[in-house]
Design a protein around this motif. Structure first.
Motif, PDB file in Angstrom:
ATOM      1  N   ASN A   1      -3.763   3.121  -1.783  1.00 28.15           N
ATOM      2  CA  ASN A   1      -3.772   2.369  -3.033  1.00 28.15           C
ATOM      3  C   ASN A   1      -3.135   1.007  -2.785  1.00 28.15           C
ATOM      4  O   ASN A   1      -2.041   0.927  -2.214  1.00 28.15           O
ATOM      5  CB  ASN A   1      -3.010   3.133  -4.111  1.00 28.15           C
ATOM      6  CG  ASN A   1      -3.660   4.447  -4.459  1.00 28.15           C
ATOM      7  OD1 ASN A   1      -4.838   4.497  -4.787  1.00 28.15           O
ATOM      8  ND2 ASN A   1      -2.888   5.535  -4.381  1.00 28.15           N
TER       9      ASN A   1
ATOM     10  N   TYR B   1     -11.268   3.597  -1.374  1.00 31.92           N
ATOM     11  CA  TYR B   1     -12.010   2.606  -0.592  1.00 31.92           C
ATOM     12  C   TYR B   1     -11.388   2.356   0.777  1.00 31.92           C
ATOM     13  O   TYR B   1     -12.003   1.708   1.635  1.00 31.92           O
ATOM     14  CB  TYR B   1     -12.077   1.274  -1.340  1.00 31.92           C
ATOM     15  CG  TYR B   1     -12.950   1.289  -2.572  1.00 31.92           C
ATOM     16  CD1 TYR B   1     -14.335   1.273  -2.472  1.00 31.92           C
ATOM     17  CD2 TYR B   1     -12.388   1.303  -3.837  1.00 31.92           C
ATOM     18  CE1 TYR B   1     -15.142   1.282  -3.603  1.00 31.92           C
ATOM     19  CE2 TYR B   1     -13.186   1.315  -4.983  1.00 31.92           C
ATOM     20  CZ  TYR B   1     -14.553   1.302  -4.856  1.00 31.92           C
ATOM     21  OH  TYR B   1     -15.353   1.313  -5.977  1.00 31.92           O
TER      22      TYR B   1
ATOM     23  N   ILE C   1      -2.143  -0.737  -9.751  1.00 33.25           N
ATOM     24  CA  ILE C   1      -2.988  -0.647  -8.559  1.00 33.25           C
ATOM     25  C   ILE C   1      -4.229  -1.513  -8.750  1.00 33.25           C
ATOM     26  O   ILE C   1      -4.967  -1.362  -9.718  1.00 33.25           O
ATOM     27  CB  ILE C   1      -3.386   0.818  -8.286  1.00 33.25           C
ATOM     28  CG1 ILE C   1      -2.144   1.633  -7.883  1.00 33.25           C
ATOM     29  CG2 ILE C   1      -4.451   0.895  -7.196  1.00 33.25           C
ATOM     30  CD1 ILE C   1      -2.400   3.121  -7.797  1.00 33.25           C
ATOM     31  N   HIS C   2      -4.455  -2.428  -7.817  1.00 35.42           N
ATOM     32  CA  HIS C   2      -5.618  -3.315  -7.896  1.00 35.42           C
ATOM     33  C   HIS C   2      -6.861  -2.711  -7.244  1.00 35.42           C
ATOM     34  O   HIS C   2      -7.983  -3.020  -7.636  1.00 35.42           O
ATOM     35  CB  HIS C   2      -5.303  -4.661  -7.231  1.00 35.42           C
ATOM     36  CG  HIS C   2      -4.234  -5.431  -7.912  1.00 35.42           C
ATOM     37  ND1 HIS C   2      -3.310  -6.209  -7.242  1.00 35.42           N
ATOM     38  CD2 HIS C   2      -3.910  -5.537  -9.224  1.00 35.42           C
ATOM     39  CE1 HIS C   2      -2.482  -6.765  -8.108  1.00 35.42           C
ATOM     40  NE2 HIS C   2      -2.826  -6.374  -9.313  1.00 35.42           N
TER      41      HIS C   2
ATOM     42  N   SER D   1      -1.770   6.671   0.740  1.00 28.82           N
ATOM     43  CA  SER D   1      -3.144   7.013   0.370  1.00 28.82           C
ATOM     44  C   SER D   1      -4.070   5.807   0.367  1.00 28.82           C
ATOM     45  O   SER D   1      -5.279   5.950   0.174  1.00 28.82           O
ATOM     46  CB  SER D   1      -3.171   7.684  -1.009  1.00 28.82           C
ATOM     47  OG  SER D   1      -2.638   8.989  -0.942  1.00 28.82           O
TER      48      SER D   1
ATOM     49  N   PRO E   1      -8.107   1.172  -5.656  1.00 27.98           N
ATOM     50  CA  PRO E   1      -7.738   2.564  -5.374  1.00 27.98           C
ATOM     51  C   PRO E   1      -7.992   2.933  -3.916  1.00 27.98           C
ATOM     52  O   PRO E   1      -8.886   2.399  -3.252  1.00 27.98           O
ATOM     53  CB  PRO E   1      -8.631   3.368  -6.326  1.00 27.98           C
ATOM     54  CG  PRO E   1      -9.786   2.479  -6.621  1.00 27.98           C
ATOM     55  CD  PRO E   1      -9.254   1.078  -6.580  1.00 27.98           C
ATOM     56  N   GLY E   2      -7.204   3.875  -3.434  1.00 28.45           N
ATOM     57  CA  GLY E   2      -7.249   4.256  -2.037  1.00 28.45           C
ATOM     58  C   GLY E   2      -8.545   4.888  -1.585  1.00 28.45           C
ATOM     59  O   GLY E   2      -8.754   5.039  -0.374  1.00 28.45           O
TER      60      GLY E   2
ATOM     61  N   PRO F   1       0.382   3.491 -11.531  1.00 28.90           N
ATOM     62  CA  PRO F   1      -1.087   3.524 -11.497  1.00 28.90           C
ATOM     63  C   PRO F   1      -1.735   2.334 -12.194  1.00 28.90           C
ATOM     64  O   PRO F   1      -2.818   1.888 -11.776  1.00 28.90           O
ATOM     65  CB  PRO F   1      -1.425   4.839 -12.198  1.00 28.90           C
ATOM     66  CG  PRO F   1      -0.245   5.708 -11.959  1.00 28.90           C
ATOM     67  CD  PRO F   1       0.947   4.786 -11.992  1.00 28.90           C
TER      68      PRO F   1
ATOM     69  N   ALA G   1       0.864  -1.185   0.000  1.00 27.35           N
ATOM     70  CA  ALA G   1       0.000   0.000   0.000  1.00 27.35           C
ATOM     71  C   ALA G   1       0.892   1.223   0.000  1.00 27.35           C
ATOM     72  O   ALA G   1       2.037   1.181   0.463  1.00 27.35           O
ATOM     73  CB  ALA G   1      -0.898   0.017   1.223  1.00 27.35           C
ATOM     74  N   ASP G   2       0.357   2.321  -0.522  1.00 26.73           N
ATOM     75  CA  ASP G   2       1.026   3.604  -0.315  1.00 26.73           C
ATOM     76  C   ASP G   2       0.233   4.353   0.757  1.00 26.73           C
ATOM     77  O   ASP G   2      -0.825   3.876   1.201  1.00 26.73           O
ATOM     78  CB  ASP G   2       1.166   4.387  -1.619  1.00 26.73           C
ATOM     79  CG  ASP G   2      -0.152   4.818  -2.232  1.00 26.73           C
ATOM     80  OD1 ASP G   2      -1.163   4.866  -1.501  1.00 26.73           O
ATOM     81  OD2 ASP G   2      -0.189   5.103  -3.448  1.00 26.73           O
TER      82      ASP G   2
END
Length: 234
Positions: free
Chosen positions: A165, A210, A204-205, A163, A207-208, A201, A160-161
């Motif tokens: 993601n 959620y 990314i499975h 944010s 997006p942040g 990008p 994860a980052d």
């Protein structure tokens, strides 16, 4: 506000209450949010309804919440590896709502997408269809299934980052993405938190948008069924 928390206990602070509903990602022992599950057990939250493909195994994964009698109901598609699950169900201690595996995944996805219900041919003519609305489309019968919206989602990702993601690793990308989307609050545990912008990008499975809270931790990664071949004679 930062989404990164220091521990599973801190990430779940203020989110748990008796009688709540939880969507849990993972499949057996693959990609399960084991640290968050352990924190829920420690918190002692009771009468929980959990939507998850299965309930782990005896002594690990969601199975620990069965042992502590914290689960009131399971919404699942497979329960065959857990003897305590079978005992509680057959004795009437545990409520079970069986779902075909694809139906359960779609119910989670639908809930996360704001879709209240959908029609599927899976389960028509079986006990799964009892009490549900039937409708014909192009000469074929379908049954109505409802989307799942849960109080909390707990999932496991690889990276994860800050944010939120997420990147899932191989088969751990099983029920985790749909489970993450259907909770009003989503808490995720990851193996690694990487700097913002370091994830392509296109890779990314989930997006942040959620994800609300993140923890990083060490994971046991047990093997559910170890199969080896016999040693050949030399």
């Amino acid at each position: 506000m930062s989404k990164v928390y220091a521990s599973a206990t801190e990430a779940l602070d203020g989110l748990l209450f008796d009688g709540m509903t939880i969507a849990a990602g993972g499949f057996g022992l693959c990609g399960i949010p084991e640290l968050l599950i352990a924190a829920i057990r420690e918190a002692g939250t009771k009468d929980i309804t959990i939507a998850s493909n299965n309930c782990g195994v005896d002594g690990f994964g969601l199975g620990v919440l069965l042992e502590s009698r914290q689960i009131r109901k399971m919404i699942s598609s497979y329960v065959g590896e857990n003897a305590e699950f079978m005992r509680q169900y057959l004795s009437g201690e545990l409520e079970l709502e069986f779902n075909p595996q694809g139906t359960l995944a779609e119910r989670m996805r639908a809930g996360g997408a704001g879709i209240p219900g959908f029609y599927t041919a899976t389960g028509v003519g079986t006990v799964i269809a009892e009490g549900k609305d039937h409708k014909d489309f192009n000469g074929k019968t379908y049954i109505l299934e409802t989307g799942l919206v849960m109080d909390l989602s707990i999932v496991k990702a690889w990276k994860a980052d800050p944010s939120g993601n997420l990147v899932f690793r191989k088969t751990a990308r099983n029920f985790n993405p749909p489970a993450a989307t259907c909770g009003k609050i989503c808490v995720v545990e990851v193996e690694e938190i990487v700097p913002l912008g370091s994830i392509d990008p296109d890779h990314i499975h989930l997006p942040g948008i959620y994800v609300h809270r993140i923890i990083q931790g060490q994971h046991e990664k047990r093997i559910e069924q170890r199969t080896v071949r016999k040693r050949e004679a030399v």
